[in-house]
Write a protein that holds these residues in place. Structure first.
Motif, PDB file in Angstrom:
ATOM      1  N   THR A  99      15.372 -25.546   3.290  1.00 38.15           N
ATOM      2  CA  THR A  99      14.559 -24.419   2.850  1.00 38.15           C
ATOM      3  C   THR A  99      15.353 -23.554   1.885  1.00 38.15           C
ATOM      4  O   THR A  99      16.590 -23.534   1.914  1.00 38.15           O
ATOM      5  N   ASP A 136      19.089 -11.379   2.095  1.00 34.58           N
ATOM      6  CA  ASP A 136      17.739 -11.840   1.735  1.00 34.58           C
ATOM      7  C   ASP A 136      17.409 -13.165   2.416  1.00 34.58           C
ATOM      8  O   ASP A 136      16.282 -13.384   2.882  1.00 34.58           O
ATOM      9  N   GLY A 137      18.398 -14.055   2.481  1.00 29.69           N
ATOM     10  CA  GLY A 137      18.188 -15.350   3.118  1.00 29.69           C
ATOM     11  C   GLY A 137      17.918 -15.226   4.601  1.00 29.69           C
ATOM     12  O   GLY A 137      17.053 -15.924   5.147  1.00 29.69           O
ATOM     13  N   ALA A 153      11.691 -14.764   9.007  1.00 26.88           N
ATOM     14  CA  ALA A 153      10.246 -14.630   8.769  1.00 26.88           C
ATOM     15  C   ALA A 153       9.511 -15.947   8.975  1.00 26.88           C
ATOM     16  O   ALA A 153       8.314 -15.975   9.243  1.00 26.88           O
ATOM     17  N   ALA A 160      15.490 -20.364   1.965  1.00 22.80           N
ATOM     18  CA  ALA A 160      16.164 -19.316   2.737  1.00 22.80           C
ATOM     19  C   ALA A 160      17.530 -19.791   3.216  1.00 22.80           C
ATOM     20  O   ALA A 160      18.525 -19.058   3.126  1.00 22.80           O
ATOM     21  N   ALA A 166      14.365 -13.897   5.126  1.00 21.54           N
ATOM     22  CA  ALA A 166      13.372 -14.951   4.860  1.00 21.54           C
ATOM     23  C   ALA A 166      13.410 -16.026   5.939  1.00 21.54           C
ATOM     24  O   ALA A 166      12.372 -16.569   6.334  1.00 21.54           O
ATOM     25  N   ARG A 196      19.872 -19.923   0.331  1.00 22.33           N
ATOM     26  CA  ARG A 196      20.314 -18.590  -0.069  1.00 22.33           C
ATOM     27  C   ARG A 196      21.490 -18.132   0.784  1.00 22.33           C
ATOM     28  O   ARG A 196      22.455 -17.567   0.280  1.00 22.33           O
ATOM     29  N   GLN A 211      10.198 -21.361   4.701  1.00 25.28           N
ATOM     30  CA  GLN A 211       9.880 -20.972   3.326  1.00 25.28           C
ATOM     31  C   GLN A 211       9.755 -22.201   2.452  1.00 25.28           C
ATOM     32  O   GLN A 211      10.557 -23.123   2.560  1.00 25.28           O
ATOM     33  N   LYS A 220      14.185 -17.112  -7.316  1.00 24.60           N
ATOM     34  CA  LYS A 220      13.734 -15.736  -7.519  1.00 24.60           C
ATOM     35  C   LYS A 220      12.976 -15.556  -8.830  1.00 24.60           C
ATOM     36  O   LYS A 220      12.401 -14.502  -9.070  1.00 24.60           O
TER      37      LYS A 220
END
Length: 209
Positions: A68, A197-198, A204, A70, A201, A73, A207, A136
Motif C-alpha cells: 500500500t 502521514d503514512g 484509516a 501508506a 493513512a 510512505r 489505501q 501526492k
C-alpha cells in the motif's frame, strides 16, 4: 503550489547537487573540462530517465507486490530520515567517498552510469522520494508537474557538475559542511512528516496504490 514546493525541496535535498560536486571532481580526475561536461550530462540524463520511470510507474510497481502507498510512505520516510541523519553527521559523504575510491582504483568504465547516475544521483532515497511524491500528485497533471520538478533539479545538478571546480573553491569545506547539515535538518523534518502521514493513512484503512 505547496505540493510542488514540497516536491522540489524533498528531491533537491535528497539528491543534494552541491554535495555531489566534490565527488564528481574526484571521479572525473584527469579529464578535460569538455569530457567532464559530457560525463555529467550523460549521468543526469540517465538519472532523469530512472526517476521519471518511478514517477510514472512507481505506484504500479507497488501494486504488483501488494504494497500500500501508506506502508511505502512510512518506509520511505524512515529511509529519508536515515539519509538526513547521515547528512547531518557527515556519514553520507564518507560512504560516497569510499565508492569513489573503489571506482578510481579499479578503473571501471561507464562512469556516467555507475556510480554517478546510480546510486549517487538516482539513489534509493531519491527513488523513494519520487514514488512518495507521485502518490501526492495524482493524475496526469500531477505527474507532469513532478516530471517538471525532476527535470529542473537534474538541470541544476548538471549545472553544478559543469561548475564543480568553481563551486568547491567558492564555498570551501566549511561552506559545504554547513549546507549539508542545514539540508539534512530540513530533510529530517520532511521525513517525519511522511512517516506521520503514512501512519494516519495506514490506521484509516487499506489505501489504493
Amino acid at each position: 503550489m505547496d505540493q510542488l514546493i514540497t516536491a522540489f525541496v524533498t528531491l533537491f535535498v535528497t539528491i543534494d547537487p552541491a554535495g555531489l560536486a566534490p565527488l564528481f571532481i574526484a571521479l572525473t580526475a584527469g579529464m578535460s573540462r569538455a569530457e567532464r561536461r559530457q560525463v555529467g550530462l550523460r549521468a543526469t540524463i540517465i538519472a532523469f530517465v530512472i526517476l521519471v520511470l518511478f514517477a510514472l510507474a512507481g505506484t504500479a510497481i507497488l501494486a504488483l507486490f501488494g504494497i500500500t502507498l501508506a506502508a511505502f510512505r512510512i518506509a520511505g520516510g524512515l529511509l529519508l530520515f536515515v539519509i538526513a541523519f547521515e547528512m547531518i553527521f557527515e556519514k553520507r559523504a564518507e560512504r560516497h567517498e569510499r565508492s569513489a575510491t573503489r571506482l578510481t582504483s579499479a578503473e571501471m568504465g561507464h562512469l556516467a552510469v555507475f556510480p554517478l547516475a546510480i546510486p549517487l544521483v538516482a539513489g534509493p532515497g531519491a527513488i523513494s522520494a519520487t514514488i512518495l511524491l507521485a502518490g501526492k500528485l495524482p493524475g496526469l497533471a500531477g505527474k507532469a508537474e513532478l516530471v517538471g520538478v525532476i527535470a529542473v533539479i537534474l538541470a541544476i545538478t548538471f549545472f553544478v557538475f559543469a561548475l564543480a571546480e568553481r563551486i568547491e573553491k567558492l564555498i570551501g569545506d566549511t561552506g559545504r559542511m554547513v549546507i549539508s547539515r542545514l539540508l539534512g535538518v530540513i530533510l529530517a523534518a520532511l521525513a517525519v512528516q511522511y512517516v506521520a502521514d503514512g501512519i494516519v493513512a495506514f490506521i484509516a484503512g487499506p489505501q489504493p496504490t
